[in-house]
Write a protein that holds these residues in place. Sequence first.
Motif, PDB file in Angstrom:
ATOM      1  N   ALA A  32      15.919  77.161 -12.158  1.00 40.34           N
ATOM      2  CA  ALA A  32      14.946  77.381 -11.076  1.00 40.34           C
ATOM      3  C   ALA A  32      15.305  78.640 -10.274  1.00 40.34           C
ATOM      4  N   VAL A  33      16.587  78.863 -10.055  1.00 40.93           N
ATOM      5  CA  VAL A  33      17.014  80.061  -9.319  1.00 40.93           C
ATOM      6  C   VAL A  33      16.707  81.299 -10.146  1.00 40.93           C
ATOM      7  N   ARG A  34      17.009  81.205 -11.424  1.00 40.65           N
ATOM      8  CA  ARG A  34      16.691  82.334 -12.309  1.00 40.65           C
ATOM      9  C   ARG A  34      15.187  82.631 -12.274  1.00 40.65           C
ATOM     10  N   GLU A  36      12.937  81.925 -10.032  1.00 39.98           N
ATOM     11  CA  GLU A  36      12.489  82.443  -8.736  1.00 39.98           C
ATOM     12  C   GLU A  36      12.733  83.953  -8.659  1.00 39.98           C
ATOM     13  N   TRP A  37      13.919  84.364  -9.067  1.00 41.13           N
ATOM     14  CA  TRP A  37      14.243  85.791  -8.973  1.00 41.13           C
ATOM     15  C   TRP A  37      13.551  86.598 -10.067  1.00 41.13           C
ATOM     16  N   ASP A  38      13.422  86.019 -11.252  1.00 44.57           N
ATOM     17  CA  ASP A  38      12.670  86.720 -12.298  1.00 44.57           C
ATOM     18  C   ASP A  38      11.248  87.012 -11.816  1.00 44.57           C
ATOM     19  N   LEU A  47      12.002  96.879  -7.709  1.00 45.74           N
ATOM     20  CA  LEU A  47      12.048  96.169  -6.432  1.00 45.74           C
ATOM     21  C   LEU A  47      12.880  96.916  -5.386  1.00 45.74           C
ATOM     22  N   TRP A  48      14.017  97.475  -5.810  1.00 47.76           N
ATOM     23  CA  TRP A  48      14.922  98.129  -4.857  1.00 47.76           C
ATOM     24  C   TRP A  48      14.827  99.639  -4.996  1.00 47.76           C
ATOM     25  N   SER A  49      15.615 100.334  -4.219  1.00 47.34           N
ATOM     26  CA  SER A  49      15.458 101.793  -4.106  1.00 47.34           C
ATOM     27  C   SER A  49      15.913 102.564  -5.341  1.00 47.34           C
ATOM     28  N   VAL A  71      28.406  91.372  -7.621  1.00 48.21           N
ATOM     29  CA  VAL A  71      27.792  90.039  -7.583  1.00 48.21           C
ATOM     30  C   VAL A  71      26.332  90.152  -7.156  1.00 48.21           C
ATOM     31  N   GLY A  72      25.411  89.705  -7.995  1.00 41.37           N
ATOM     32  CA  GLY A  72      23.991  89.841  -7.693  1.00 41.37           C
ATOM     33  C   GLY A  72      23.596  91.298  -7.777  1.00 41.37           C
ATOM     34  N   CYS A  73      23.822  91.872  -8.945  1.00 40.26           N
ATOM     35  CA  CYS A  73      23.716  93.342  -9.099  1.00 40.26           C
ATOM     36  C   CYS A  73      22.284  93.848  -9.088  1.00 40.26           C
ATOM     37  N   GLY A  74      21.305  92.937  -9.171  1.00 32.25           N
ATOM     38  CA  GLY A  74      19.910  93.372  -9.130  1.00 32.25           C
ATOM     39  C   GLY A  74      19.593  94.374 -10.222  1.00 32.25           C
ATOM     40  N   GLU A  75      18.942  95.458  -9.834  1.00 28.85           N
ATOM     41  CA  GLU A  75      18.509  96.451 -10.821  1.00 28.85           C
ATOM     42  C   GLU A  75      19.598  97.468 -11.164  1.00 28.85           C
ATOM     43  N   ALA A  77      21.736  99.616  -9.438  1.00 30.59           N
ATOM     44  CA  ALA A  77      22.058 100.926  -8.862  1.00 30.59           C
ATOM     45  C   ALA A  77      23.532 101.028  -8.471  1.00 30.59           C
ATOM     46  N   ASP A  78      24.062  99.952  -7.864  1.00 22.43           N
ATOM     47  CA  ASP A  78      25.477  99.985  -7.475  1.00 22.43           C
ATOM     48  C   ASP A  78      26.371 100.006  -8.710  1.00 22.43           C
ATOM     49  N   ALA A  79      26.044  99.177  -9.692  1.00 19.76           N
ATOM     50  CA  ALA A  79      26.880  99.076 -10.899  1.00 19.76           C
ATOM     51  C   ALA A  79      26.950 100.422 -11.616  1.00 19.76           C
ATOM     52  N   GLU A  93      24.370  88.637 -12.531  1.00 25.68           N
ATOM     53  CA  GLU A  93      23.023  88.526 -11.952  1.00 25.68           C
ATOM     54  C   GLU A  93      22.306  87.325 -12.590  1.00 25.68           C
ATOM     55  N   VAL A  94      21.503  86.616 -11.773  1.00 28.35           N
ATOM     56  CA  VAL A  94      20.738  85.486 -12.311  1.00 28.35           C
ATOM     57  C   VAL A  94      19.435  85.926 -12.980  1.00 28.35           C
ATOM     58  N   SER A  95      18.887  87.044 -12.565  1.00 28.73           N
ATOM     59  CA  SER A  95      17.593  87.461 -13.111  1.00 28.73           C
ATOM     60  C   SER A  95      17.763  88.312 -14.372  1.00 28.73           C
ATOM     61  N   HIS A 117      24.899  87.390 -17.383  1.00 26.41           N
ATOM     62  CA  HIS A 117      23.687  86.701 -16.945  1.00 26.41           C
ATOM     63  C   HIS A 117      24.065  85.295 -16.484  1.00 26.41           C
ATOM     64  N   ALA A 118      24.397  85.170 -15.238  1.00 26.28           N
ATOM     65  CA  ALA A 118      24.890  83.886 -14.732  1.00 26.28           C
ATOM     66  C   ALA A 118      24.820  83.871 -13.219  1.00 26.28           C
ATOM     67  N   ALA A 119      24.813  82.653 -12.684  1.00 29.81           N
ATOM     68  CA  ALA A 119      25.019  82.483 -11.247  1.00 29.81           C
ATOM     69  C   ALA A 119      26.511  82.587 -10.962  1.00 29.81           C
ATOM     70  N   LEU A 120      26.828  83.065  -9.773  1.00 22.88           N
ATOM     71  CA  LEU A 120      28.236  83.301  -9.430  1.00 22.88           C
ATOM     72  C   LEU A 120      29.097  82.078  -9.680  1.00 22.88           C
ATOM     73  N   THR A 121      28.608  80.919  -9.258  1.00 29.50           N
ATOM     74  CA  THR A 121      29.452  79.725  -9.332  1.00 29.50           C
ATOM     75  C   THR A 121      29.491  79.120 -10.725  1.00 29.50           C
ATOM     76  N   GLN A 136      26.536  92.832  -2.359  1.00 27.06           N
ATOM     77  CA  GLN A 136      25.656  93.567  -1.461  1.00 27.06           C
ATOM     78  C   GLN A 136      24.355  92.795  -1.275  1.00 27.06           C
ATOM     79  N   TYR A 137      24.187  92.222  -0.078  1.00 27.09           N
ATOM     80  CA  TYR A 137      23.001  91.436   0.253  1.00 27.09           C
ATOM     81  C   TYR A 137      22.773  90.319  -0.768  1.00 27.09           C
ATOM     82  N   PRO A 138      23.815  89.595  -1.129  1.00 27.65           N
ATOM     83  CA  PRO A 138      23.647  88.568  -2.167  1.00 27.65           C
ATOM     84  C   PRO A 138      22.899  87.371  -1.596  1.00 27.65           C
ATOM     85  N   ALA A 139      22.026  86.800  -2.374  1.00 26.28           N
ATOM     86  CA  ALA A 139      21.252  85.644  -1.923  1.00 26.28           C
ATOM     87  C   ALA A 139      21.906  84.388  -2.485  1.00 26.28           C
ATOM     88  N   LEU A 140      23.105  84.102  -2.011  1.00 28.74           N
ATOM     89  CA  LEU A 140      23.869  82.982  -2.570  1.00 28.74           C
ATOM     90  C   LEU A 140      23.547  81.705  -1.802  1.00 28.74           C
TER      91      LEU A 140
HETATM   92  C1  LIG Z   1      18.714  90.826  -2.122  1.00 29.48           C
HETATM   93  S1  LIG Z   1      19.086  91.028  -3.819  1.00 29.48           S
HETATM   94  C2  LIG Z   1      20.313  92.298  -3.797  1.00 29.48           C
HETATM   95  C3  LIG Z   1      20.445  93.016  -5.107  1.00 29.48           C
HETATM   96  C4  LIG Z   1      21.486  94.145  -5.125  1.00 29.48           C
HETATM   97  N1  LIG Z   1      22.806  93.705  -4.784  1.00 29.48           N
HETATM   98  C5  LIG Z   1      21.064  95.284  -4.238  1.00 29.48           C
HETATM   99  O1  LIG Z   1      21.692  95.488  -3.200  1.00 29.48           O
HETATM  100  O2  LIG Z   1      20.084  95.962  -4.565  1.00 29.48           O
HETATM  101  C6  LIG Z   1      20.011  89.564  -4.202  1.00 29.48           C
HETATM  102  C7  LIG Z   1      20.324  89.428  -5.689  1.00 29.48           C
HETATM  103  O3  LIG Z   1      21.137  88.279  -5.915  1.00 29.48           O
HETATM  104  C8  LIG Z   1      20.735  87.662  -7.114  1.00 29.48           C
HETATM  105  N2  LIG Z   1      21.205  86.291  -7.085  1.00 29.48           N
HETATM  106  C9  LIG Z   1      20.634  85.226  -6.468  1.00 29.48           C
HETATM  107  N3  LIG Z   1      21.402  84.135  -6.605  1.00 29.48           N
HETATM  108  C10 LIG Z   1      22.487  84.510  -7.321  1.00 29.48           C
HETATM  109  C11 LIG Z   1      23.640  83.831  -7.787  1.00 29.48           C
HETATM  110  N4  LIG Z   1      23.828  82.534  -7.528  1.00 29.48           N
HETATM  111  N5  LIG Z   1      24.556  84.509  -8.510  1.00 29.48           N
HETATM  112  C12 LIG Z   1      24.353  85.826  -8.762  1.00 29.48           C
HETATM  113  N6  LIG Z   1      23.282  86.534  -8.360  1.00 29.48           N
HETATM  114  C13 LIG Z   1      22.361  85.873  -7.632  1.00 29.48           C
HETATM  115  C14 LIG Z   1      19.233  87.835  -7.133  1.00 29.48           C
HETATM  116  O4  LIG Z   1      18.654  87.700  -8.396  1.00 29.48           O
HETATM  117  C15 LIG Z   1      19.101  89.250  -6.580  1.00 29.48           C
HETATM  118  O5  LIG Z   1      19.110  90.201  -7.590  1.00 29.48           O
END
Ligand SMILES: C[S@@+](CC[C@H](N)C(=O)[O-])C[C@H]1O[C@@H](n2cnc3c(N)ncnc32)[C@H](O)[C@@H]1O
Length: 232
Positions: A32-34, A36-38, A47-49, A71-75, A77-79, A93-95, A117-121, A136-140
Amino acid sequence: MGDVGPVSDDIAAGSPASDTFLPGEGYLGDPAVRAEWDNRYADRQQLWSGRPNGALVAEVAGLTPGRVLDVGCGEGADAVWLARGGWDVTALEVSGVALERAAGHARDAGVSVRWVHAALTEAALPPASFDLVSAQYPALLRTPDAAAERALLAAVAPGGVLLLVHHAGMDTRHTHDSGFDPADYVWPSMVAALLTDDWKVEVNEQRPRVAPDGGAGAHHTDDVVLRARRLR
Ligand SMILES: C[S@@+](CC[C@H](N)C(=O)[O-])C[C@H]1O[C@@H](n2cnc3c(N)ncnc32)[C@H](O)[C@@H]1O
């Protein structure tokens, strides 16, 4: 070919980084988390800059490149920016939608990143293995056992740094129509509260955000930055 399955001990031993991500294989986490973010990523082409986060750029300036977990690398850019700077990057990243984009950016930049491709935990991260854990701004999502907070801390190697950055004020924002409830998420103060004598807090402050232009989060003006070094 890309290693997109569970992270195992071979990360610590330096398993090869890759420029490939294979969607649909071996996701570890709540579907479900995957989803939602997908959906959130699929809504927009980007989505991001596309540029690295300002707080990361500032805080990494004095560090010697080593092994980093994004953690939560998104698209990505940081990586990609970290890999360009000589870091050995594992990006989690979950997505899958986001990871495909991230891997494309890495290919374009000619750098290799270990995509997970996994959730942090849920990722089987080798304990105490990363010289830098950047979130960076992780939605954990918050759980009663503080699993996400503990996973962030557990991944940092002795001598290494945890860098956790979030938007200031989000933790006290009132629930509104979007259904966002701050009580559902992990904020830097919760991680700071778990730091023991084994850690030295190097930065724990709110400050103006050095924001990359554009992207969905561009309206946020201030960061909360927690930077802690693991002493042993
Ligand atoms: C607000 S975005 C930030 C993305 C990126 N760090 C950035 O600064 O552009 C939060 C990211 O965390 C990911 N995410 C959400 N829950 C996660 C989890 N449990 N483990 C890893 N990543 C997760 C989301 O898919 C999303 O890409």
